[in-house]
Design a protein around this motif. Sequence first.
Motif, PDB file in Angstrom:
ATOM      1  N   ARG A 327       7.073 -16.100  73.791  1.00  0.00           N
ATOM      2  CA  ARG A 327       7.985 -17.196  74.082  1.00  0.00           C
ATOM      3  C   ARG A 327       7.914 -17.555  75.566  1.00  0.00           C
ATOM      4  O   ARG A 327       7.911 -16.679  76.434  1.00  0.00           O
ATOM      5  CB  ARG A 327       9.426 -16.787  73.752  1.00  0.00           C
ATOM      6  CG  ARG A 327       9.684 -16.585  72.271  1.00  0.00           C
ATOM      7  CD  ARG A 327      11.060 -15.945  72.059  1.00  0.00           C
ATOM      8  NE  ARG A 327      12.122 -16.832  72.544  1.00  0.00           N
ATOM      9  CZ  ARG A 327      12.685 -17.782  71.798  1.00  0.00           C
ATOM     10  NH1 ARG A 327      12.278 -17.999  70.559  1.00  0.00           N
ATOM     11  NH2 ARG A 327      13.651 -18.526  72.294  1.00  0.00           N
ATOM     12  N   GLY A 332      15.206 -20.554  76.185  1.00  0.00           N
ATOM     13  CA  GLY A 332      16.270 -19.566  76.072  1.00  0.00           C
ATOM     14  C   GLY A 332      16.042 -18.599  74.928  1.00  0.00           C
ATOM     15  O   GLY A 332      15.356 -18.911  73.950  1.00  0.00           O
ATOM     16  N   ALA A 333      16.645 -17.438  75.034  1.00  0.00           N
ATOM     17  CA  ALA A 333      16.439 -16.367  74.055  1.00  0.00           C
ATOM     18  C   ALA A 333      16.829 -16.783  72.647  1.00  0.00           C
ATOM     19  O   ALA A 333      16.241 -16.301  71.662  1.00  0.00           O
ATOM     20  CB  ALA A 333      17.233 -15.132  74.482  1.00  0.00           C
ATOM     21  N   ASP A 334      17.789 -17.668  72.511  1.00  0.00           N
ATOM     22  CA  ASP A 334      18.260 -18.082  71.193  1.00  0.00           C
ATOM     23  C   ASP A 334      17.850 -19.510  70.842  1.00  0.00           C
ATOM     24  O   ASP A 334      18.297 -20.054  69.825  1.00  0.00           O
ATOM     25  CB  ASP A 334      19.792 -17.958  71.124  1.00  0.00           C
ATOM     26  CG  ASP A 334      20.266 -16.527  71.296  1.00  0.00           C
ATOM     27  OD1 ASP A 334      19.604 -15.630  70.752  1.00  0.00           O
ATOM     28  OD2 ASP A 334      21.278 -16.314  71.999  1.00  0.00           O
ATOM     29  N   GLU A 335      17.022 -20.124  71.665  1.00  0.00           N
ATOM     30  CA  GLU A 335      16.566 -21.478  71.382  1.00  0.00           C
ATOM     31  C   GLU A 335      15.327 -21.430  70.493  1.00  0.00           C
ATOM     32  O   GLU A 335      14.482 -20.547  70.633  1.00  0.00           O
ATOM     33  CB  GLU A 335      16.254 -22.222  72.686  1.00  0.00           C
ATOM     34  CG  GLU A 335      17.505 -22.511  73.511  1.00  0.00           C
ATOM     35  CD  GLU A 335      17.216 -23.108  74.870  1.00  0.00           C
ATOM     36  OE1 GLU A 335      18.109 -23.770  75.428  1.00  0.00           O
ATOM     37  OE2 GLU A 335      16.088 -22.898  75.398  1.00  0.00           O
ATOM     38  N   MET A 336      15.208 -22.404  69.587  1.00  0.00           N
ATOM     39  CA  MET A 336      14.136 -22.411  68.594  1.00  0.00           C
ATOM     40  C   MET A 336      12.779 -22.648  69.257  1.00  0.00           C
ATOM     41  O   MET A 336      12.608 -23.564  70.059  1.00  0.00           O
ATOM     42  CB  MET A 336      14.396 -23.500  67.558  1.00  0.00           C
ATOM     43  CG  MET A 336      13.428 -23.486  66.392  1.00  0.00           C
ATOM     44  SD  MET A 336      13.685 -22.070  65.289  1.00  0.00           S
ATOM     45  CE  MET A 336      15.207 -22.585  64.484  1.00  0.00           C
ATOM     46  N   GLY A 340      10.341 -22.621  64.358  1.00  0.00           N
ATOM     47  CA  GLY A 340      10.535 -21.268  63.869  1.00  0.00           C
ATOM     48  C   GLY A 340       9.229 -20.680  63.394  1.00  0.00           C
ATOM     49  O   GLY A 340       8.637 -19.813  64.037  1.00  0.00           O
TER      50      GLY A 340
END
Length: 482
Positions: A327, A332-336, A340
């Motif tokens: 990544r 961001g850690a939680d951004e797609m 996916g």
Amino acid sequence: MNQDNNQSRRNFLKMGAVATAAFTIVPRHVLGGKGFLAPSDRLIVAGVGVGGKGDSDLRLIHESGKAEIAYLCDVDTRRAANSVKRFPKAKFYKDWREMYDKEHKNFDAVTVSTPDHNHAIQTLAAMQLRKHVYVQKPLTHDIYEARILTAAAKRYKVVTQMGNQGASNDGPRLLREWYDAGLIGDVHTIYAWTDRPVWPQGIPWSKNKAEVPKELDWDLWLGTAPSKDYVEKLVPFNWRGWWDYGTGALGDMGCHLLETPFSVLNLKYATEVEASVGSFYVDEFKRGYFPESCPPSSHVTLKFPKTDKTLGDVTVHWMDGGIQPTRPDELGADEMFGDGGNGTLFIGTKGKMMSNTYGDKARLLPLSRNENLNVAQKFARVPNQANGHYGQWVEGCIAGYGKKELSSPFEIAGPLTECLLMANLAIRAADVQKINDKGKVTFPGRYRKLLWDNDQMKVTNFDDVNQFVKRDYREGWKLGEK
């Protein structure tokens, strides 16, 4: 359009000129009432392979409002049932050769949505009849076939489109505009990844011969491929994982995910390729060797020479089977990441940008860069985006060769397809098996960079893999070059 239609149109215009000498323009509603389409404004289409994706292709072509689906052809009447119901007036055939022979004077264009191994022979035969063609991705099964079709489109002056409909989305055009505006500097590295295959790969061919369903003509389905007994679950989808018929995850998703790098950077033909592949385990102690089947996962690296849009060479990474690149720090850690399971990432000297499958949802990284973004529109958009891919082809066919811009004509789709198939050469090289002078099994194509001579269409440093550049067709089948 075919010659008979053109002659009819000329006669019609001459007659109309005599009958309406006082008028310079005849309103459409006077000629035929509301919704009337003159012969030159309607495309008569024949479909080859009309189940599944072929059915949806024909539906969307018909919904353009300017196409009549007049002929249907499929080797499996079960798969054809939806199209037969949708277009009850269309005449049905099982053998595309018979349809071409008997009906070619009665249609203007052909759609091809069959397994990869039969794309080229069905498409070239249509072009030689001067028919426009819409062909599902990948364009062909072999590099040689892609080169032949690319040249044939120009030679026969027919309107062509490959079925990577995302090429008509706004996303690829946004990415081109951002790149041309210098927002991410010079791109040198690209990653594309997919969670495919979602069908079995890296497995042995079934030894259990099954009865051929009465609705399926198995010999016609095999077409150019070697003769084999019918086995369960190969049709309608799992053929993708076998080299005799399919082109693996690259063939299925590569045209959707790598179209954006090709259009943004004007990429053409790669010069180098190397691959690492995942192995299937027969049990916890032994790895399998199944060269007839595509591997369960792969990571391929291609090198493209400098283009008019880059300062130097471009490295493209392809990953499938669920493998993904690291990544980017800007995400961001939680951004797609992509969507996916799939995505494309551009890395430039001043920034990064990415998109989903079909070039959809283009965005700059970090995502905050997309707020209040204002870059002038440079490239015309396709109405209805991906769904408009079909109508764009219909309009192009009606206008005639060279009259309208298309998103994925063979001059673009051919080199793109060759790139994917070249990547498959490196994947297949990993399975080339030899016995050395000590009697030990070796795999000389593994851990090797393949060097490509584009003019000669051959790998120059590992000849064993060139057998896959142009395969031998089954006896009785021939690619009709002229």
